[in-house]
Scaffold this active site. Structure first.
Site, PDB file in Angstrom:
ATOM      1  N   GLU A 202     -17.839 -16.336  19.435  1.00 30.64           N
ATOM      2  CA  GLU A 202     -17.473 -17.124  18.048  1.00 30.64           C
ATOM      3  C   GLU A 202     -18.722 -17.136  17.427  1.00 30.64           C
ATOM      4  O   GLU A 202     -19.765 -18.060  17.813  1.00 30.64           O
ATOM      5  CB  GLU A 202     -17.300 -18.552  18.740  1.00 30.64           C
ATOM      6  CG  GLU A 202     -16.413 -19.252  17.556  1.00 30.64           C
ATOM      7  CD  GLU A 202     -14.888 -18.555  17.548  1.00 30.64           C
ATOM      8  OE1 GLU A 202     -14.546 -17.951  16.659  1.00 30.64           O
ATOM      9  OE2 GLU A 202     -14.067 -18.981  18.468  1.00 30.64           O
TER      10      GLU A 202
ATOM     11  N   CYS B 235     -19.985 -23.140  11.653  1.00 28.33           N
ATOM     12  CA  CYS B 235     -19.839 -21.834  11.480  1.00 28.33           C
ATOM     13  C   CYS B 235     -18.910 -21.546  10.535  1.00 28.33           C
ATOM     14  O   CYS B 235     -19.064 -20.568   9.535  1.00 28.33           O
ATOM     15  CB  CYS B 235     -19.682 -21.064  13.006  1.00 28.33           C
ATOM     16  SG  CYS B 235     -18.176 -21.946  13.760  1.00 28.33           S
TER      17      CYS B 235
ATOM     18  N   LYS C 258     -23.437 -23.518  30.170  1.00 32.84           N
ATOM     19  CA  LYS C 258     -24.947 -23.469  29.792  1.00 32.84           C
ATOM     20  C   LYS C 258     -25.177 -24.104  28.493  1.00 32.84           C
ATOM     21  O   LYS C 258     -24.793 -23.620  27.306  1.00 32.84           O
ATOM     22  CB  LYS C 258     -25.687 -22.169  29.832  1.00 32.84           C
ATOM     23  CG  LYS C 258     -27.067 -22.127  29.991  1.00 32.84           C
ATOM     24  CD  LYS C 258     -27.918 -22.833  28.831  1.00 32.84           C
ATOM     25  CE  LYS C 258     -28.082 -22.156  27.729  1.00 32.84           C
ATOM     26  NZ  LYS C 258     -28.874 -22.763  26.690  1.00 32.84           N
TER      27      LYS C 258
ATOM     28  N   GLU D 199     -26.349 -16.453   6.894  1.00 31.98           N
ATOM     29  CA  GLU D 199     -25.928 -17.739   7.203  1.00 31.98           C
ATOM     30  C   GLU D 199     -27.015 -18.809   7.175  1.00 31.98           C
ATOM     31  O   GLU D 199     -27.920 -18.533   8.099  1.00 31.98           O
ATOM     32  CB  GLU D 199     -25.264 -17.650   8.813  1.00 31.98           C
ATOM     33  CG  GLU D 199     -24.659 -18.879   9.084  1.00 31.98           C
ATOM     34  CD  GLU D 199     -24.087 -18.911  10.583  1.00 31.98           C
ATOM     35  OE1 GLU D 199     -24.591 -18.274  11.629  1.00 31.98           O
ATOM     36  OE2 GLU D 199     -22.536 -19.424  10.682  1.00 31.98           O
TER      37      GLU D 199
ATOM     38  N   GLY E 271     -25.201 -13.305  20.384  1.00 31.11           N
ATOM     39  CA  GLY E 271     -23.864 -12.761  20.666  1.00 31.11           C
ATOM     40  C   GLY E 271     -24.065 -11.375  21.495  1.00 31.11           C
ATOM     41  O   GLY E 271     -23.144 -11.138  22.394  1.00 31.11           O
TER      42      GLY E 271
ATOM     43  N   GLY F  57     -22.473 -19.206  18.897  1.00 28.80           N
ATOM     44  CA  GLY F  57     -23.663 -19.251  18.396  1.00 28.80           C
ATOM     45  C   GLY F  57     -24.083 -17.896  17.187  1.00 28.80           C
ATOM     46  O   GLY F  57     -22.978 -17.586  16.560  1.00 28.80           O
ATOM     47  N   SER F  58     -25.026 -17.489  17.302  1.00 32.46           N
ATOM     48  CA  SER F  58     -25.674 -16.577  16.339  1.00 32.46           C
ATOM     49  C   SER F  58     -25.169 -15.051  16.752  1.00 32.46           C
ATOM     50  O   SER F  58     -24.911 -14.827  17.751  1.00 32.46           O
ATOM     51  CB  SER F  58     -27.190 -16.434  16.179  1.00 32.46           C
ATOM     52  OG  SER F  58     -27.877 -16.128  17.166  1.00 32.46           O
TER      53      SER F  58
HETATM   54  P1  NAP Z   1     -28.234 -19.184  19.416  1.00 30.54           P
HETATM   55  O1  NAP Z   1     -29.559 -18.465  19.873  1.00 30.54           O
HETATM   56  O2  NAP Z   1     -27.073 -18.012  19.262  1.00 30.54           O
HETATM   57  O3  NAP Z   1     -27.979 -20.150  20.598  1.00 30.54           O
HETATM   58  C1  NAP Z   1     -26.570 -20.588  21.057  1.00 30.54           C
HETATM   59  C2  NAP Z   1     -26.582 -20.462  22.534  1.00 30.54           C
HETATM   60  O4  NAP Z   1     -27.030 -19.294  22.985  1.00 30.54           O
HETATM   61  C3  NAP Z   1     -27.689 -21.632  23.061  1.00 30.54           C
HETATM   62  O5  NAP Z   1     -27.064 -22.372  24.190  1.00 30.54           O
HETATM   63  C4  NAP Z   1     -28.792 -20.799  23.504  1.00 30.54           C
HETATM   64  O6  NAP Z   1     -29.550 -21.365  24.266  1.00 30.54           O
HETATM   65  C5  NAP Z   1     -28.072 -19.556  23.898  1.00 30.54           C
HETATM   66  N1  NAP Z   1     -28.964 -18.338  24.165  1.00 30.54           N
HETATM   67  C6  NAP Z   1     -30.074 -17.968  23.439  1.00 30.54           C
HETATM   68  N2  NAP Z   1     -30.514 -16.879  23.740  1.00 30.54           N
HETATM   69  C7  NAP Z   1     -29.415 -16.322  24.555  1.00 30.54           C
HETATM   70  C8  NAP Z   1     -29.549 -15.109  25.489  1.00 30.54           C
HETATM   71  N3  NAP Z   1     -30.481 -14.325  25.478  1.00 30.54           N
HETATM   72  N4  NAP Z   1     -28.404 -15.030  26.358  1.00 30.54           N
HETATM   73  C9  NAP Z   1     -27.616 -16.019  26.643  1.00 30.54           C
HETATM   74  N5  NAP Z   1     -27.455 -17.256  25.771  1.00 30.54           N
HETATM   75  C10 NAP Z   1     -28.612 -17.289  24.831  1.00 30.54           C
HETATM   76  O7  NAP Z   1     -28.431 -20.008  18.160  1.00 30.54           O
HETATM   77  P2  NAP Z   1     -29.920 -20.754  17.649  1.00 30.54           P
HETATM   78  O8  NAP Z   1     -31.097 -20.249  17.917  1.00 30.54           O
HETATM   79  O9  NAP Z   1     -29.593 -22.096  18.387  1.00 30.54           O
HETATM   80  O10 NAP Z   1     -29.462 -20.885  16.137  1.00 30.54           O
HETATM   81  C11 NAP Z   1     -29.772 -20.044  15.132  1.00 30.54           C
HETATM   82  C12 NAP Z   1     -28.665 -19.777  14.222  1.00 30.54           C
HETATM   83  O11 NAP Z   1     -27.586 -19.168  15.072  1.00 30.54           O
HETATM   84  C13 NAP Z   1     -28.232 -20.885  13.462  1.00 30.54           C
HETATM   85  O12 NAP Z   1     -29.194 -20.966  12.434  1.00 30.54           O
HETATM   86  C14 NAP Z   1     -27.027 -20.341  12.884  1.00 30.54           C
HETATM   87  O13 NAP Z   1     -27.096 -19.652  11.817  1.00 30.54           O
HETATM   88  C15 NAP Z   1     -26.372 -19.685  13.988  1.00 30.54           C
HETATM   89  N6  NAP Z   1     -25.738 -20.621  15.070  1.00 30.54           N
HETATM   90  C16 NAP Z   1     -24.210 -20.640  14.903  1.00 30.54           C
HETATM   91  C17 NAP Z   1     -23.498 -21.332  15.610  1.00 30.54           C
HETATM   92  C18 NAP Z   1     -21.936 -21.349  15.423  1.00 30.54           C
HETATM   93  O14 NAP Z   1     -21.205 -22.281  15.672  1.00 30.54           O
HETATM   94  N7  NAP Z   1     -21.383 -20.081  15.232  1.00 30.54           N
HETATM   95  C19 NAP Z   1     -23.875 -22.538  16.427  1.00 30.54           C
HETATM   96  C20 NAP Z   1     -25.515 -22.593  16.488  1.00 30.54           C
HETATM   97  C21 NAP Z   1     -26.326 -21.535  15.830  1.00 30.54           C
HETATM   98  P3  NAP Z   1     -30.886 -22.429  23.679  1.00 30.54           P
HETATM   99  O15 NAP Z   1     -30.028 -23.671  23.320  1.00 30.54           O
HETATM  100  O16 NAP Z   1     -31.731 -22.375  24.935  1.00 30.54           O
HETATM  101  O17 NAP Z   1     -31.332 -21.317  22.600  1.00 30.54           O
END
Ligand code: NAP
Ligand code: MG
Length: 490
Positions: free
Chosen positions: A260, A294, A185, A394, A243, A238-239
């Site tokens: 991660e 990250c 996904k 972050e 997570g 992701g976040s």
């Molecule tokens: P996020 O919500 O953690 O998104 C990461 C992935 O998870 C995306 O594919 C997202 O899909 C999916 N996702 C969202 N809600 C979910 C759920 N309920 N169940 C399963 N999967 C789900 O992150 P974001 O909103 O894009 O970014 C927010 C913050 O997260 C950033 O500002 C940053 O601080 C952090 N982040 C960290 C990393 C890292 O490498 N550790 C990467 C990205 C973001 P969608 O794209 O459809 O939302």
């Protein structure tokens, strides 16, 4: 704009479908998700928003594929196939990198490096397939006991937008090496290269259904993938809040997870450091990918003896940095989205209100010719208190927080004072001090005299809120194999 149109044209047709069981599945009457070029704000493409039925179809295809031709390929041939996957990616590297730049905003040379890394994951794990040996366990004269490593089953991969294509490969290459199948996904903001990648893998000979890609919204497709009872392992980047949702959903059917999550990594520069090396390294640690990494070195712990010289040097070099569309190969590209731009600006606005001095940058930027892009200036905040929001949360943008420290003891205490534990760096000429910091740092990776110095074969993952499990290198294989022990009584 004509450069932009030429680039899109030279990339060829962009995927506007899901990829399930070796077939394109178009939107039909489903919702669509628009993906933008962050450098211009223009719509690049629309893809279907996969729903829970689509996830179910993809998981069913992956489950069937587990028992199909894929399971009959010998380890040696599976290794050769993964090797061909790496070569196939390299053959299309230019096109993949171009689309990665257009979809995620990163400078073209970084996108090229990321695509090479994508190929490297396949090449690396190709070499491990026929070396996944078991052990024998001594149980005495009348018994023989041996272990085998067997596939875990269908694996789910939920991918963020910051390094889209290589993060897909980081998860699926070891999953395939262990004989699993997968459903991916991708992030809403960057769905294109994952779809391009799966087509290349099948072109290289991967049987249909082994990898399926379902773009969609996180709370719909991501949630459905995490809670599907036939998914035996979920790899998520992701976040922290998301997570936790993924882990909770996986727990309903006792699937294992690799998480991660974020970081707030400290980068310590001691008085005896070589500043000519430390300055560019600190800058690369924070500004690479516009800070959307990250493991970015977001907290600079500067020992007081070199603090002023170091900060002056950082400001001087930051002043020379170019900010532009990724196609123009600037020092730094845009952030991923208007939402992320607003989020990052919120951090610096609030910091100013608390009286923190922004030494350089701190604002959204408008770039001539790219007026709709999501640019934010490279930013350094001075004298940040260790418990301030800017030193704890972050930001995921190009914002460095400078924290003065008296000595290594105080540095270690501050380094470990956040909820995160992903990476840490130190610059010093004193190996004992360096090792002391490395041992004390609560971090999955430590860099001495060279931030981000590790690469794709080195175990990567976090302590504390930064996650569970390890990706990359041989350490990743543990998540994708079950150990089966067979005991024969003679
Ligand atoms: P996020 O919500 O953690 O998104 C990461 C992935 O998870 C995306 O594919 C997202 O899909 C999916 N996702 C969202 N809600 C979910 C759920 N309920 N169940 C399963 N999967 C789900 O992150 P974001 O909103 O894009 O970014 C927010 C913050 O997260 C950033 O500002 C940053 O601080 C952090 N982040 C960290 C990393 C890292 O490498 N550790 C990467 C990205 C973001 P969608 O794209 O459809 O939302
Ligand atoms: Mg995009």
């Amino acid at each position: 704009m004509s450069r932009w149109r030429d680039a899109i044209e030279s990339a060829g047709p962009l995927p506007d479908y899901m990829w399930i069981d070796g077939h394109q599945v178009t939107a039909g009457d489903r919702d669509q998700i628009e993906t933008l070029d962050p450098g211009s704000g223009h719509t690049l493409q629309s893809v279907p928003a996969g729903n829970s039925d689509d996830i179910a179809a993809a998981v069913a295809a992956a489950k069937t594929a587990l028992r199909g031709p894929w399971s009959e390929i010998t380890p040696k041939a599976r290794g050769q196939l993964l090797h061909r996957c790496g070569e196939r990616i390299r053959a299309d590297a230019k096109r993949l990198a171009l689309v990665e730049t257009l979809d995620s905003g990163k400078p073209l040379r970084d996108a090229e490096a990321t695509v090479q890394r994508t190929a490297d994951y396949f090449t690396y794990y190709a070499g491990l397939v026929d070396k996944l040996e078991g052990t024998t366990v001594p149980l005495g004269q009348n018994k023989v006991c041996f272990t085998e490593r067997v596939p875990i089953g269908v694996t789910g991969h939920i991918v963020p937008w910051n390094v889209p294509v290589s993060m897909v490969a980081r998860g699926i290459a070891p999953a395939l090496a262990c004989g699993n199948t997968a459903v991916v996904k991708p992030a809403e903001d960057t769905p294109l290269t994952a779809l391009m990648l799966v087509e290349l893998l099948e072109d290289a000979g991967l049987p249909k259904g082994v990898i399926n890609v379902v773009p969609g919204r996180g709370d719909v497709a991501g949630q459905a993938l995490s809670e599907h009872p036939d998914v035996r392992h979920v790899t998520f980047t992701g976040s922290v809040p998301t997570g936790k949702k993924v882990m909770t959903a996986a727990a309903t059917h006792l699937a294992s997870v690799t998480l991660e999550l974020g970081g707030k990594s400290p980068h310590l520069v001691l008085n005896d450091a070589d500043l000519d090396r430390a300055i560019p390294d600190v800058l690369a640690g924070i500004y690479k990918n516009a800070g959307q990494i990250c493991s970015a070195g977001t907290r600079l712990l500067a020992q007081r003896g070199i603090h002023d010289e170091l900060v002056d040097g950082l400001i001087a070099q930051t002043r020379t940095m170019s900010l532009d569309h990724g196609l123009n190969n600037p020092d730094m590209g845009p952030l991923i989205s208007a939402r992320q731009l607003q989020r990052v600006a919120g951090f610096t606005d609030r910091a100013r209100q608390r009286g923190i001095e922004i030494l350089i940058g701190g604002n959204p930027a408008t770039i001539a010719g790219c007026e709709g892009g999501f640019f934010f200036e490279p930013t350094i905040a001075g004298n940040v208190a260790p418990d301030d929001e800017l030193a704890q949360a972050e930001v995921f943008g190009p914002v460095l927080s400078v924290i003065p420290v008296d000595d290594i003891d105080q540095a270690i205490e501050i380094a470990n004072s956040t909820a995160y534990g992903l990476a840490a760096g130190v610059h010093t000429r004193d190996i004992s001090q360096a090792m002391r910091f490395a041992r004390a740092a609560e971090a999955g990776q430590v860099f001495i005299n060279g931030y981000h110095g590790a690469g794709d074969t080195v175990p990567f993952g976090g302590m504390k809120d930064s996650g569970i499990g390890r990706e990359k290198g041989m350490a990743a294989l543990g998540a994708y194999c079950e150990v089966k022990a067979v005991t024969v009584t003679l």
